[in-house]
Design a protein around this motif. Structure first.
Motif, PDB file in Angstrom:
ATOM      1  N   GLU A  52      13.247  -2.946   7.098  1.00 60.01           N
ATOM      2  CA  GLU A  52      12.249  -3.432   6.871  1.00 60.01           C
ATOM      3  C   GLU A  52      11.301  -2.921   6.148  1.00 60.01           C
ATOM      4  N   HIS A  53      10.915  -1.731   6.481  1.00 62.58           N
ATOM      5  CA  HIS A  53       9.740  -0.779   5.694  1.00 62.58           C
ATOM      6  C   HIS A  53      10.328  -0.737   4.149  1.00 62.58           C
ATOM      7  N   PHE A  54      11.604  -0.462   3.953  1.00 61.20           N
ATOM      8  CA  PHE A  54      11.986  -0.279   2.675  1.00 61.20           C
ATOM      9  C   PHE A  54      11.939  -1.788   1.815  1.00 61.20           C
ATOM     10  N   ARG A  55      12.262  -2.699   2.529  1.00 62.78           N
ATOM     11  CA  ARG A  55      12.142  -4.229   1.836  1.00 62.78           C
ATOM     12  C   ARG A  55      10.543  -4.483   1.644  1.00 62.78           C
ATOM     13  N   ARG A  56       9.764  -3.937   2.577  1.00 63.71           N
ATOM     14  CA  ARG A  56       8.206  -4.032   2.348  1.00 63.71           C
ATOM     15  C   ARG A  56       7.698  -3.500   1.067  1.00 63.71           C
ATOM     16  N   TYR A  57       8.225  -2.194   0.969  1.00 63.59           N
ATOM     17  CA  TYR A  57       7.546  -1.185  -0.139  1.00 63.59           C
ATOM     18  C   TYR A  57       8.248  -1.953  -1.332  1.00 63.59           C
ATOM     19  N   LEU A  58       9.609  -2.481  -1.541  1.00 64.35           N
ATOM     20  CA  LEU A  58      10.001  -2.860  -2.477  1.00 64.35           C
ATOM     21  C   LEU A  58       9.427  -3.792  -3.074  1.00 64.35           C
ATOM     22  N   ALA A  59       8.555  -4.679  -2.327  1.00 65.76           N
ATOM     23  CA  ALA A  59       7.868  -5.676  -3.017  1.00 65.76           C
ATOM     24  C   ALA A  59       6.784  -5.250  -3.867  1.00 65.76           C
ATOM     25  N   TYR A  60       6.412  -4.061  -3.659  1.00 70.60           N
ATOM     26  CA  TYR A  60       5.344  -3.348  -4.945  1.00 70.60           C
ATOM     27  C   TYR A  60       6.124  -2.697  -5.950  1.00 70.60           C
ATOM     28  N   TRP A  61       7.375  -3.106  -6.305  1.00 77.62           N
ATOM     29  CA  TRP A  61       8.183  -1.967  -7.412  1.00 77.62           C
ATOM     30  C   TRP A  61       7.426  -2.028  -8.655  1.00 77.62           C
ATOM     31  N   PRO A  62       6.618  -2.932  -8.982  1.00 80.88           N
ATOM     32  CA  PRO A  62       5.938  -2.689 -10.185  1.00 80.88           C
ATOM     33  C   PRO A  62       4.878  -1.561 -10.218  1.00 80.88           C
ATOM     34  N   LEU A  63       4.286  -1.491  -8.845  1.00 81.30           N
ATOM     35  CA  LEU A  63       3.437  -0.383  -8.626  1.00 81.30           C
ATOM     36  C   LEU A  63       4.245   0.921  -8.712  1.00 81.30           C
ATOM     37  N   PHE A  64       5.236   0.975  -8.057  1.00 81.53           N
ATOM     38  CA  PHE A  64       6.175   2.214  -8.200  1.00 81.53           C
ATOM     39  C   PHE A  64       6.600   2.584  -9.355  1.00 81.53           C
ATOM     40  N   LEU A  65       7.044   1.574 -10.292  1.00 80.02           N
ATOM     41  CA  LEU A  65       7.640   1.895 -11.443  1.00 80.02           C
ATOM     42  C   LEU A  65       6.582   2.416 -12.529  1.00 80.02           C
ATOM     43  N   LEU A  66       5.406   1.808 -12.448  1.00 80.49           N
ATOM     44  CA  LEU A  66       4.224   2.587 -13.187  1.00 80.49           C
ATOM     45  C   LEU A  66       3.822   3.609 -12.946  1.00 80.49           C
ATOM     46  N   SER A  67       3.709   4.096 -11.330  1.00 77.68           N
ATOM     47  CA  SER A  67       3.359   5.647 -10.839  1.00 77.68           C
ATOM     48  C   SER A  67       4.496   6.662 -11.304  1.00 77.68           C
ATOM     49  N   CYS A  78       3.699   9.680 -13.676  1.00 79.46           N
ATOM     50  CA  CYS A  78       4.053  10.977 -13.256  1.00 79.46           C
ATOM     51  C   CYS A  78       4.975  11.869 -13.915  1.00 79.46           C
ATOM     52  N   ILE A  79       6.137  11.259 -14.168  1.00 77.34           N
ATOM     53  CA  ILE A  79       7.214  11.729 -15.081  1.00 77.34           C
ATOM     54  C   ILE A  79       6.666  12.353 -16.408  1.00 77.34           C
ATOM     55  N   ALA A  80       5.873  11.341 -17.023  1.00 80.82           N
ATOM     56  CA  ALA A  80       5.377  11.787 -18.415  1.00 80.82           C
ATOM     57  C   ALA A  80       4.317  13.046 -18.223  1.00 80.82           C
ATOM     58  N   MET A  81       3.543  12.825 -17.019  1.00 83.24           N
ATOM     59  CA  MET A  81       2.760  14.063 -16.843  1.00 83.24           C
ATOM     60  C   MET A  81       3.358  15.580 -16.462  1.00 83.24           C
ATOM     61  N   GLN A  99      10.187  18.319 -12.372  1.00 84.81           N
ATOM     62  CA  GLN A  99      10.938  17.020 -12.349  1.00 84.81           C
ATOM     63  C   GLN A  99      11.069  16.300 -10.790  1.00 84.81           C
ATOM     64  N   LEU A 100      11.481  17.173  -9.759  1.00 89.53           N
ATOM     65  CA  LEU A 100      11.589  16.842  -8.378  1.00 89.53           C
ATOM     66  C   LEU A 100      10.149  16.452  -7.932  1.00 89.53           C
ATOM     67  N   TYR A 101       9.076  17.104  -8.435  1.00 92.07           N
ATOM     68  CA  TYR A 101       7.779  16.991  -7.822  1.00 92.07           C
ATOM     69  C   TYR A 101       7.131  15.732  -8.357  1.00 92.07           C
ATOM     70  N   SER A 102       7.385  15.399  -9.899  1.00 92.16           N
ATOM     71  CA  SER A 102       6.939  14.302 -10.555  1.00 92.16           C
ATOM     72  C   SER A 102       7.508  13.069  -9.967  1.00 92.16           C
ATOM     73  N   ILE A 103       8.741  13.185  -9.635  1.00 98.28           N
ATOM     74  CA  ILE A 103       9.588  11.947  -8.825  1.00 98.28           C
ATOM     75  C   ILE A 103       8.971  11.661  -7.400  1.00 98.28           C
ATOM     76  N   ALA A 104       8.613  12.713  -6.804  1.00 98.66           N
ATOM     77  CA  ALA A 104       8.152  12.596  -5.450  1.00 98.66           C
ATOM     78  C   ALA A 104       6.704  12.054  -5.483  1.00 98.66           C
ATOM     79  N   PHE A 105       5.792  12.673  -6.296  1.00 96.45           N
ATOM     80  CA  PHE A 105       4.621  12.037  -6.367  1.00 96.45           C
ATOM     81  C   PHE A 105       4.446  10.587  -6.827  1.00 96.45           C
ATOM     82  N   GLY A 106       5.447  10.421  -7.921  1.00 96.08           N
ATOM     83  CA  GLY A 106       5.530   9.170  -8.351  1.00 96.08           C
ATOM     84  C   GLY A 106       5.734   8.146  -7.362  1.00 96.08           C
ATOM     85  N   LEU A 107       6.515   8.417  -6.309  1.00 92.14           N
ATOM     86  CA  LEU A 107       6.757   7.541  -5.099  1.00 92.14           C
ATOM     87  C   LEU A 107       5.676   7.622  -4.057  1.00 92.14           C
TER      88      LEU A 107
END
Length: 811
Positions: A33-48, A52-55, A513-521
């Motif tokens: 249920e936590h995963f589904r709840r956060y999945l509803a904000y997928w545009p925010l995760f995608l933008l982040s 972060c990956i670009a930085m 790269q791992l830190y960028s993905i981690a911070f992006g999430l």
């Protein structure tokens, strides 16, 4: 009369409702249920993630790479671990380079010392740095440049400051040189191998190879030796490779790999050289000290030997030692004889005590223990034989037998003879001791008669021996020091291999790269969590169950694209099914076999209590039950607005006496003739006073006789007291809470009402639940239903008054 219930009945009903509807304060999200709840904000995760990956990519692209160089030093031992060692050990130690040290802490401290690093920096010009200037960063070239800067003189050598020089327009004759900060930058033209002065320092630039195709800008940084050495020391790490070995590992990080390797090699060379210099210095100082002491001791030895020679000649002493030795030998023999006599006296005394002791009576007597007296030995042997005969005869003979008496008599006779013999022996030994003591006194008198000069001569010889031993010891140490000095070029330290490097170690592309993905999430998760923490409104069912024990008997989903939803239960969509479930849950509350009064209220306005009252009344009337809906929210009536009509003549006029007949304020829904709505009427001056009239009680009792269910829509409890006045007549009180509207702190007011028992069978309806996983468990499936599931998107209802008013409503 108002509807009252006992405390026991209320408690029982509350427990029944809790068990029925599964109200549990401990309910919580599952991982899914936590995963589904956060999945509803997928545009925010995608933008982040994109940001972060670009930085991270930009950092990898433009960050200055850092390399790591390392080397190993073998520590074979030290010069001396303490104690005295012979020449053979010293030779072996020198040839092997020393003995193994107990620990390497001293070496580690020396390798990290500021003095050593300053020597390395000054000797190798490591305080000069050469860079190629790029658009964003500068590249450390180290020695890979066609020119070299030299410091000829520094006027401020006591407190020097660093200098940065920028070179451009470089050709075979010279070029342009810029220096100073951005606010005070100056430029000069320089020529190769010609000196120039900047900030009180005299520099010279020379090219070590022909200058061809040199384009772009270069930067030369000069730093004081102490400052540069401190920077290298901060980047240097020294530690033991392994506890089982005596190997030290040196590592340094640098922007140029070759520079790092050269620094480590130079540190090893300087460290080894410092040890050899210290070793040679100690050897030289030791040799000088030994030579000085040998000269002094040699003079002292010559003087002592001359004194002894003069003493012998002046006193005509040939060999007094042999004479005194003979006297000491006689004294020793006499003393030994006296000691032996005293031992025999002790043995005699022991035998006497043995015979006189009661505990040893009738036992065997030990041997004479070295007393050379045959008579005593014979008597003791006879005594022991008679004692053995007595012991063998005693078990078979009578106590008063003649044989035993004879043996006892013989034993007593021998005992007396032995004691008498012992007394004689004692007298003889005392006489011998007296004679030997006199002889010993004569020997001592002979020794004391030796000349006093002999003792003086012994003192002179003793001094001669000490001085001679010291002289020989110094000769030995001088030879050992000479051997060690001849081998002083052998060090106990050895660099196993030249420094090696690898890298870059920074930036670590994989980790970034791992830190960028981690911070992006993590950043969106933090934003969502922070939003939830700052949100003081009720968003999920768990927000209610975690703060109150009041049962939730219904959950109503959000109705989209409808300003006035009106009656929505005459269809098969989600909201209609939810109201049917609410109807079923209410059937388990209260007493059966009598009409039920259901009161609906909320904390504040716009929480959907009127909408809930209207559709609850409609769904209760659907099976054929007669239902009365009373619009007692007289200040802000909303039910008739929901069904498309203005306020009608109603309850306020009836209770005030303007209308006397109930039928005049009764409004019937055409398609649901068993649902009668009683409008609020005009707003009175004081609603509370009107509700406290006796006529209200009569009105409620009359309706109970005509209807199976009475639904009362009243004002919010946080604003006025209407709900508490009407609550006296209610069998069930429904408290409406709206998602993303009702404040969490308002649950404290609901709990207070629940604990004080001001309402009977208080229940909660969670209203306006929006679809989507972000609103909590179970809400993600609400979007499968929609209000507009009808064929034409509308539901039609007929409504008319009994006095002949008839109107078609489209909701």
């Amino acid at each position: 009369m108002p509807n009252t219930h006992s405390n026991n009945h209320t408690t029982y009903m509350t427990e029944s409702v809790n068990n029925l509807f599964g109200t549990d304060k401990s309910s919580s999200f599952t991982l899914k249920e936590h995963f589904r709840r956060y999945l509803a904000y997928w545009p925010l995760f995608l933008l982040s993630l994109i940001i972060c990956i670009a930085m991270g990519f930009m950092y990898i692209r433009y960050a200055t790479p850092v390399y790591r160089a390392s080397t190993l030093i073998l520590v074979k031992g030290d010069q001396n671990n303490g104690g005295t060692r012979n020449t053979e050990d010293l030779i072996r130690t020198a040839l092997e380079g020393g003995s193994r040290p107990n620990n390497l802490d001293n070496e580690i401290q020396l390798l990290t010392s500021t003095g050593l690093m300053e020597k390395v920096t000054a000797k190798n010009n490591f305080n000069f740095s050469y860079y190629k200037l790029a658009k964003i960063r500068k590249i450390d070239l180290y020695k890979d440049v066609p020119f070299q800067l030299a410091l000829l003189f520094d006027a401020d050598s006591a407190n020097p400051s660093p200098v940065d020089l920028t070179l451009s327009n470089i050709n075979n004759t010279g070029g342009t040189l810029e220096y100073g900060n951005d606010q005070n930058k100056a430029a000069i033209h320089f020529f190769w191998d010609r000196s120039f002065t900047i900030q009180g320092k005299l520099f010279s630039l020379s090219h070590n190879q022909p200058v061809k195709n040199v384009t772009g800008k270069y930067m030369i940084s000069w730093a004081p030796v102490k400052e540069a050495a401190q920077a290298f020391e901060d980047n240097l790490s020294v530690d033991v490779l392994d506890k089982k070995t005596s190997i030290i590992k040196l590592e340094i990080v640098s922007e140029n790999l070759k520079r790092g390797q050269d620094i480590l090699n130079a540190v090893c060379r300087e460290f080894d050289l410092s040890y050899l210099e210290d070793k040679n210095s100690i050897a030289e100082k030791t040799t000088r000290f030994i030579d000085d002491r040998l000269a002094i001791v040699s003079n002292e030895l010559s003087g002592v030997e001359g004194t002894l020679e003069n003493y012998r000649g002046n006193n005509e002493i040939v060999n007094v030692t042999s004479q005194s030795a003979l006297g000491f030998e006689n004294e020793s023999d006499v003393s030994k004889s006296i000691t032996e006599i005293m031992v025999q006296q002790g043995v005699v005394k022991m035998i006497q005590d043995y015979f006189n002791s009661v505990d040893t009576k009738g036992k065997l007597v030990p041997s004479s223990l070295g007393i050379n007296d045959p008579t005593l030995a014979t008597l003791i042997v006879n005594y022991n034989e008679l004692q053995l005969q007595k012991e063998r005869l005693a078990p078979s003979a009578a106590p008063n037998s003649l044989a035993l008496k004879d043996l006892n008599n013989q034993l007593n006779s021998l005992r007396g003879s032995i004691l008498e013999n012992l007394q004689n022996i004692t007298k003889n030994l005392q006489f011998q001791e007296s004679k030997l003591t006199q002889k010993n006194a004569q020997n001592r008198q002979f020794l004391s008669a030796l000349p006093h000069k002999e003792r003086v001569m012994q003192e002179i010889k003793r001094k001669q021996s000490i001085t001679e031993g010291l002289y020989l010891y110094l000769l030995q140490k001088r030879e050992e020091n000479s051997i060690s000095a001849s081998l002083s070029n052998v060090s106990i330290y050895r660099q196993i291999d030249k420094a090696k490097g690898y890298g870059p170690v920074s930036p670590n592309q994989r980790n970034i790269q791992l830190y960028s993905i981690a911070f992006g999430l993590l950043i969106p998760i933090g934003i969502i969590r922070l939003r939830d923490m700052l949100n003081d409104k009720i968003m999920r069912k768990s927000d209610i169950t975690s703060r109150t024990q009041i049962p939730i008997i219904g959950e109503l989903s959000h109705i989209r694209s409808s300003k006035n939803p009106g009656i929505v239960v005459q269809s098969r969509n989600l909201i209609a099914e939810q109201f049917r479930l609410l109807r079923t849950n209410i059937s388990f509350i209260g007493e059966t076999g009598k009409s039920q009064v259901i009161l609906t209220t909320s904390s504040v306005t716009s929480e959907g209590k009127s909408f809930t009252s209207l559709n609850l009344a409609a769904v209760l009337a659907a099976p054929g039950n007669k239902v009365a809906l009373l619009e007692f929210d007289m200040r802000m009536p909303a039910i008739f607005k929901m069904i498309g009509q203005g306020n009608q003549t109603g309850l306020s006029e009836y209770l005030s006496g303007e209308i006397t007949s109930i039928n005049e304020i009764q409004h019937v829904v055409a398609d649901m003739t068993n649902l009668h709505i009683y409008a609020a009427g005009k707003t009175p001056l004081n609603v509370a006073d009107l509700l406290l009239s006796e006529k209200l009680l009569q009105f409620i009792e009359t309706l109970k006789q005509q209807y199976q269910y009475i639904v009362i829509d009243t004002a919010p409890v946080s604003l006025v007291t209407d709900a508490f006045i009407l609550g006296r007549y209610a069998d069930v009180v429904i408290y409406v809470i709206r998602q993303d509207h009702t404040l969490k702190r308002q649950l404290d007011n609901i709990n207070e009402i629940y604990k004080t028992g001001r309402f009977s069978n208080l229940c909660i309806v969670f209203n306006d639940i929006r679809s989507g996983a972000k609103y909590g468990p179970g809400y993600e499936n609400y979007k499968a239903y929609d209000y507009n599931h009808g064929k034409n998107g509308k539901h039609g209802f007929s409504f008319h008054k009994k006095n002949g008013y008839n109107k078609k409503l489209a909701v």
